[in-house]
Design a protein around this motif. Structure first.
Motif, PDB file in Angstrom:
ATOM      1  N   GLN A   1       0.840  -1.197   0.000  1.00  0.00           N
ATOM      2  CA  GLN A   1       0.000   0.000   0.000  1.00  0.00           C
ATOM      3  C   GLN A   1       0.875   1.247   0.000  1.00  0.00           C
ATOM      4  N   VAL A   2       0.414   2.263  -0.736  1.00  0.00           N
ATOM      5  CA  VAL A   2       1.057   3.581  -0.735  1.00  0.00           C
ATOM      6  C   VAL A   2      -0.006   4.641  -0.457  1.00  0.00           C
ATOM      7  N   ASN A   3       0.384   5.686   0.273  1.00  0.00           N
ATOM      8  CA  ASN A   3      -0.499   6.805   0.582  1.00  0.00           C
ATOM      9  C   ASN A   3       0.267   8.108   0.405  1.00  0.00           C
ATOM     10  N   TRP A   4      -0.425   9.129  -0.111  1.00  0.00           N
ATOM     11  CA  TRP A   4       0.138  10.475  -0.171  1.00  0.00           C
ATOM     12  C   TRP A   4      -0.164  11.194   1.138  1.00  0.00           C
ATOM     13  N   LEU A   5       0.853  11.860   1.707  1.00  0.00           N
ATOM     14  CA  LEU A   5       0.687  12.621   2.941  1.00  0.00           C
ATOM     15  C   LEU A   5       1.077  14.073   2.709  1.00  0.00           C
ATOM     16  N   PRO A   6       0.401  15.017   3.351  1.00  0.00           N
ATOM     17  CA  PRO A   6       0.826  16.419   3.239  1.00  0.00           C
ATOM     18  C   PRO A   6       2.157  16.625   3.942  1.00  0.00           C
ATOM     19  N   ASP A   7       2.970  17.497   3.373  1.00  0.00           N
ATOM     20  CA  ASP A   7       4.270  17.812   3.966  1.00  0.00           C
ATOM     21  C   ASP A   7       4.094  19.035   4.872  1.00  0.00           C
ATOM     22  N   ALA A   8       4.298  18.862   6.155  1.00  0.00           N
ATOM     23  CA  ALA A   8       4.075  19.950   7.115  1.00  0.00           C
ATOM     24  C   ALA A   8       5.034  21.114   6.896  1.00  0.00           C
ATOM     25  N   LYS A   9       6.232  20.843   6.378  1.00  0.00           N
ATOM     26  CA  LYS A   9       7.225  21.897   6.199  1.00  0.00           C
ATOM     27  C   LYS A   9       7.092  22.624   4.861  1.00  0.00           C
ATOM     28  N   HIS A  10       6.546  21.952   3.854  1.00  0.00           N
ATOM     29  CA  HIS A  10       6.413  22.544   2.526  1.00  0.00           C
ATOM     30  C   HIS A  10       4.979  22.341   2.049  1.00  0.00           C
ATOM     31  N   ARG A  11       4.246  23.446   1.955  1.00  0.00           N
ATOM     32  CA  ARG A  11       2.825  23.360   1.635  1.00  0.00           C
ATOM     33  C   ARG A  11       2.570  22.757   0.262  1.00  0.00           C
ATOM     34  N   ASN A  12       3.428  23.052  -0.706  1.00  0.00           N
ATOM     35  CA  ASN A  12       3.199  22.605  -2.075  1.00  0.00           C
ATOM     36  C   ASN A  12       3.784  21.222  -2.350  1.00  0.00           C
ATOM     37  N   HIS A  13       4.273  20.564  -1.316  1.00  0.00           N
ATOM     38  CA  HIS A  13       4.877  19.255  -1.506  1.00  0.00           C
ATOM     39  C   HIS A  13       4.096  18.196  -0.713  1.00  0.00           C
ATOM     40  N   ASN A  14       4.254  16.982  -1.162  1.00  0.00           N
ATOM     41  CA  ASN A  14       3.659  15.845  -0.463  1.00  0.00           C
ATOM     42  C   ASN A  14       4.732  14.809  -0.181  1.00  0.00           C
ATOM     43  N   ARG A  15       4.447  13.971   0.787  1.00  0.00           N
ATOM     44  CA  ARG A  15       5.310  12.845   1.068  1.00  0.00           C
ATOM     45  C   ARG A  15       4.560  11.554   0.755  1.00  0.00           C
ATOM     46  N   LEU A  16       5.314  10.504   0.586  1.00  0.00           N
ATOM     47  CA  LEU A  16       4.728   9.200   0.293  1.00  0.00           C
ATOM     48  C   LEU A  16       4.940   8.266   1.468  1.00  0.00           C
TER      49      LEU A  16
END
Length: 533
Positions: free
Chosen positions: A257-272
């Protein structure tokens, strides 16, 4: 008797005087009837009469219409002036009226504001659908020729594109078998269900997919090799934009499974976030050179799993707890639930600080996330899904015991267990629009006796029954299990399901499964409290 002279007869006798000879006289006229004219008129009477009527009528109408157009143009200014005179407002009277009704209107508005009659109700302007229909049967013939299965499906951010991954979930040489990621735009004219809009060749079996939550062209996949890859579907030449590669941080087992997560430090970026049966839950960040670098991670170790009365004591050989699925709470982004191969579910926290035991070789320290272990099921847990509506964090789980279990994160024992199949259940998903509805994908289609329901996709509505599905749909002919099912959060009438035959069916749900009732949230609360009591 007389002499004829100059064509006239004259009497014989003495010649009269000259004046008398040239006197004016009036002779009686002679009338001679013309037989030629009357005969011609008789022969042409019909023709003459018909021509006259048509010519006169048409000329008069056309001329009259032309003159009317001119009259209408002349009257336009007068009509506008009359209209302007009609809409003149008596502001004094209007103000007096508003002042008289002000208290009554405010009183009614306050009553409406405090009323709960329509809590949870959303207006649906679309046409009513009374049946569940199969809109599309999508497939990639080349993948089917290789007997590849649909391992995962995902909808993009607009809800118009569906993607599927091909691989194998049963036997075969998974590590070297070529597989594919395919996408179809369902809004495109001339949709060919057997010709995807995009086909990405992947050297390893793709086990899971997840579209980016806001960028419609980005999709992440987890491979059998343990790698993560991100593709940009708008790039047809080289769609790969990020990947983990094979490093010490990469999973050593397949990624399920993979999920996209919001990046708390960079608003325009996401983490996986990725989960694997190697027991690790890893969070990756994007690097400029196209790499996915490990940002933080967790490891589920048997010795650190909270004990419950029904959990067996683990031996050292079972130190790694294989994680098969994950779902985040919709009310607390730090809380998530995982299903594991050991046959139970775990409540976990992203805020965990305790380091995981016996984990070396990672570039970042791994932490132990488990906070609560739920009671054992009859086999490995393949899927978990948190409710988008219930604040007490209800969630569903399913697996090889053929049951769907309804849990509360507040207690270890399930609130309810539903026996759906004598074989496996591979996926369960809560509806994004109906608090009491969920879908489950089964590994069989049997006779309609007891709890062995015909069909591979089961739709539940707790408002109708808490013991059996409201509807069971036959997904594929033969004994082909359904491995994945996903609701469309944008076009909420659509549901996609992928099966072992290599097909993705897109179902259009009926209004019963998509329109929330006015007190459905209360029913969910009552259901949870009644079962708990």
């Amino acid at each position: 008797h007389g002499n004829r002279r100059s064509g006239r007869w004259e009497p014989v006798g003495p010649r009269p005087p000259l004046a008398a000879m040239f006197a004016d006289r009036t002779a009686a006229g002679a009338a001679v009837e013309s037989l030629w004219r009357s005969a011609r008129s008789a022969r042409c009477e019909a023709k003459s009469c018909q021509t006259g009527k048509i010519s006169t009528a048409e000329t008069a109408v056309q001329s009259h219409t032309s003159r009317d157009a001119g009259v209408q143009t002349d009257q336009k200014k007068d009509a506008v002036q009359d209209f302007q005179q009609e809409i003149q407002v008596d502001y004094t009277s209007l103000l007096s009226f508003l002042q008289r009704v002000e208290d009554a209107v405010i009183k009614e508005l306050n009553k409406n504001w405090e009323s709960h009659a329509f809590d949870g109700f959303e207006v649906n302007w679309t046409d009513q659908n009374e049946t569940v229909l199969c809109l599309h049967t999508l497939s990639y013939p080349e993948a089917q020729d290789q007997n590849l299965q649909v391992t995962s499906v995902s909808w993009n951010a607009t809800g118009s594109v569906v993607a599927c991954s091909y691989g194998r979930l049963d036997g075969g040489d998974w590590s070297t078998e070529k597989s594919y990621v395919c996408t179809w735009n369902l809004d495109r004219r001339g949709l060919n269900p057997q010709r995807p809009d995009l086909v990405v060749d992947v050297p390893s079996s793709v086990m899971c997919l997840a579209f980016h939550p806001s960028k419609p062209s980005l999709i992440a996949g987890g491979l059998f090799s343990g790698e993560l890859v991100v593709w940009d579907t708008s790039r047809t030449e080289d769609p790969v934009i990020w990947r983990t590669g094979m490093t010490d941080d990469t999973h050593t087992d397949p990624v399920y499974q993979v999920n996209w997560l919001p990046d708390a430090k960079h608003r325009n970026h996401n983490r996986l976030l990725s989960v694997s049966t190697d027991g690790k839950i890893l969070v990756w960040r994007e690097e400029r050179d196209g790499r996915l670098a490990l940002a933080e991670g967790f490891a589920v170790v048997a010795e650190q799993v909270p004990r419950s009365a029904q959990l067996k004591k683990f031996t050292w050989g079972e130190a790694a707890v294989g994680v098969t699925s994950l779902s985040f709470s919709h009310f607390d982004p730090r809380v998530f639930v995982v299903g594991v191969e050991g046959g139970y579910s775990l409540k976990c926290s992203m805020a965990a600080e305790t380091l995981a035991l016996h984990r070396t070789g990672s570039s970042v320290p791994l932490r132990a996330p488990a906070e609560l272990a739920f009671s054992l099921q009859g086999g490995p847990v393949y899927s978990v899904s948190c409710s988008p509506f219930h604040r007490q964090n209800l969630f569903l789980s399913c697996g090889t015991d053929g049951q769907v279990h309804l849990h509360s994160m507040l207690q270890a024992e399930p609130l309810l267990s539903l026996q759906l199949s004598k074989k496996y259940l591979f996926c369960v998903r809560w509806s994004p629009v109906r608090p009491l509805v969920f879908a489950a994908a089964s590994g069989e289609g049997n006779c309609n006796k007891c709890f062995c329901f015909t069909g591979d996709v089961h739709l539940f509505d707790f408002e109708k029954s808490s013991q059996k599905p409201a509807l069971s749909i036959k997904q594929a002919a033969g004994e082909h299990p359904v491995y994945c099912v996903e609701f469309n959060t944008k076009q909420t009438r659509l549901l996609a399901a992928g099966d072992a035959a290599g097909a993705v069916r897109v179902w259009q749900l009926s209004s019963d499964f998509t329109e929330q009732g006015p007190r459905e949230m209360n029913h969910l609360e009552q259901l949870a409290s009644e079962i708990t009591d």
